[in-house]
Enzyme design. Structure first.
Site, PDB file in Angstrom:
ATOM      1  N   GLU A   1       0.807  -1.222   0.000  1.00 57.74           N
ATOM      2  CA  GLU A   1       0.000   0.000   0.000  1.00 57.74           C
ATOM      3  C   GLU A   1       0.843   1.276   0.000  1.00 57.74           C
ATOM      4  OE1 GLU A   1      -2.790  -0.306   3.211  1.00 57.74           O
ATOM      5  OE2 GLU A   1      -3.716  -2.129   2.416  1.00 57.74           O
TER       6      GLU A   1
ATOM      7  N   GLU B   1      -5.987 -10.773  -1.321  1.00 58.94           N
ATOM      8  CA  GLU B   1      -6.811 -10.565  -0.116  1.00 58.94           C
ATOM      9  C   GLU B   1      -8.298 -10.526  -0.477  1.00 58.94           C
ATOM     10  OE1 GLU B   1      -5.424  -7.216   2.207  1.00 58.94           O
ATOM     11  OE2 GLU B   1      -3.335  -7.577   1.647  1.00 58.94           O
TER      12      GLU B   1
END
Length: 438
Positions: A236, A344
């Site tokens: 991220e 995910e």
């Protein structure tokens, strides 16, 4: 009248008459007295009878209401007696296994916590998947909570569980702006590095931070390089709303993009050529974010930074994004010769700006919509298996999902198995659609 006998007769007759008249008078009074005494009793009796009649009338009037209440109660009791109680959590061993259904396409995995290495969740994981990733146990603060103090207990537990059950394991994650010890970003005097304004001290802080990062990465990779082949190196780092489209984390404020390069080079040096190194992010289907990530990765590759692939978190909802946008992003990175992993995956029942809560009563059409979208998504994954090397769910059942507390606290149901660990429509939609209710 001088005759004594005659006088005596008259006297006797008068007495008899007087007695008779007195008797009549007495009897008359007794009769009247009897009426005076009995009339209140009769009145009371009549009132009691009237009251009784009124009570009876009232009872008759109330009877429909009482009957209705009794009927409702009886119906409720019958319904309660006939309704099936929620099934107890259990692992359905007589259904297909995801890992077998998709064996010709890619491995199927799930995120796991250390407490799921035993019990029903462990049994379900062993039944369904052949790939695991640590949900939290391998993040920076979990493994190195303070400088040089490495805590291997939970990470080792997951490694052992994967080995015992013939599963592969991913590492998540070596670098992140969350769940990282604050000690990383303190200078030699314990002050926040990001607040430093002196250029020389800022440069010294940058070198110190990169040295700490290099040691963190090399130590972890060296320990697990033989057990883990797939690694999320940085997580991220893209944020289109921040300057330059890079997330304004302390990593970036202090080092620019050098922390990304340092982490990948250290991982390759410690792990050798056989491990695969990924840059991982969410929202990669968004064109703006995807293109900024693409530019970053290309610039790193041009400098010889060893990036093997992109991890697409794929936290999506039944409302979006379009499946085509997810696949288009993967195709773009495949053009750089990079691998793609779904790292995910989960599918919320709620759109991002929806703050409602279905609770335990999820509408049937919502679950059907979820199943339909899962089917569309996996059909696309299978059709593009040449650019996708694996699909990892962020959990295994609705009983354990981060979406129960994010973005608000409520009950979500984003996975293929419900809170009783039983297969949902979404499971059958990707495994055998013929089993879905018509």
């Amino acid at each position: 009248m001088n005759n004594p006998i005659a006088r005596m007769g008259i006297i006797i007759a008068a007495i008899v008459i007087s007695v008779f008249l007195a008797l009549l008078l007495f009897l008359n009074r007794m009769d009247n007295h009897s009426k005076d005494v009995n009339e209140p009793a009769v009145a009371a009796s009549e009132q009691a009878e009237d009251a009784s009649k009124k009570d009876a009338a009232a009872a008759d009037a109330a009877k429909p209401t009482e009957d209705a209440t009794a009927a409702a109660k009886e119906e409720k009791d019958v319904t309660a007696a006939s309704a099936e109680p929620p099934p107890a959590p259990s692992v359905e061993m007589d259904i297909p296994s995801l890992k077998d259904v998709f064996k010709d396409y890619f491995p199927i995995g799930a995120a796991i916590e250390p407490n799921e290495t035993t019990g029903l969740h462990a049994d379900l994981l062993k039944k369904q998947v052949n790939w695991l990733v640590a949900e939290n146990a391998m993040k920076p603060d979990a493994i190195e909570p303070s400088e040089g103090n490495f805590n291997w207990t939970n990470a080792d537990k997951l490694v052992a569980f994967a080995k015992e059950n013939g599963m592969q394991l991913r590492f998540h994650t070596l670098v992140w702006h969350n769940q990282v010890g604050a000690w990383f970003f303190k200078d030699a005097d314990g002050n926040p590095m990001a607040d430093e304004t002196d250029p020389k001290k800022r440069e010294a802080n940058k070198k110190l931070l990169l040295k700490r990062l290099d040691n963190h990465v090399r130590t972890i990779v060296s320990r697990y390089k033989n057990d883990i082949k797939s690694w999320d190196v940085v997580n991220e780092v893209i944020e289109p709303g921040d300057p330059d489209g890079m997330r304004a984390s302390d990593w970036y404020k202090i080092t620019g993009t050098d922390f990304i390069e340092t982490a990948f080079r250290a991982a390759r040096a410690a792990g050798g050529p056989d491990i695969k190194l990924y840059i991982n992010d969410y929202g990669t289907d968004d064109v703006t974010k995807r293109d900024r990530l693409y530019d970053l990765v290309k610039s790193m590759l041009d400098k010889g930074v060893p990036i093997d692939g992109v991890g697409h978190q794929t936290h999506i909802s039944i409302a979006g994004p379009p499946v085509s946008a997810i696949i288009d992003s993967m195709k773009k990175f495949a053009e750089l010769g990079l691998d793609n992993i779904v790292t995910e995956l989960d599918m919320s029942l709620y759109a991002w700006n929806d703050r409602s809560d279905y609770g335990d009563d999820i509408p049937a059409n919502i679950l059907k919509n979820q199943a339909d979208k899962y089917r569309e998504l996996f059909d696309a994954f299978k059709a593009n298996k040449d650019i996708i090397s694996g699909v990892m769910f962020w959990g295994i059942t609705d009983a354990h999902t981060w979406l129960d507390t994010f973005p608000v606290t409520r009950k979500d149901a984003p996975l293929l198995f419900d809170r009783q660990l039983h297969a949902k429509q979404a499971f059958w939609a990707i495994v055998d659609p013929s089993k879905l209710p018509q």
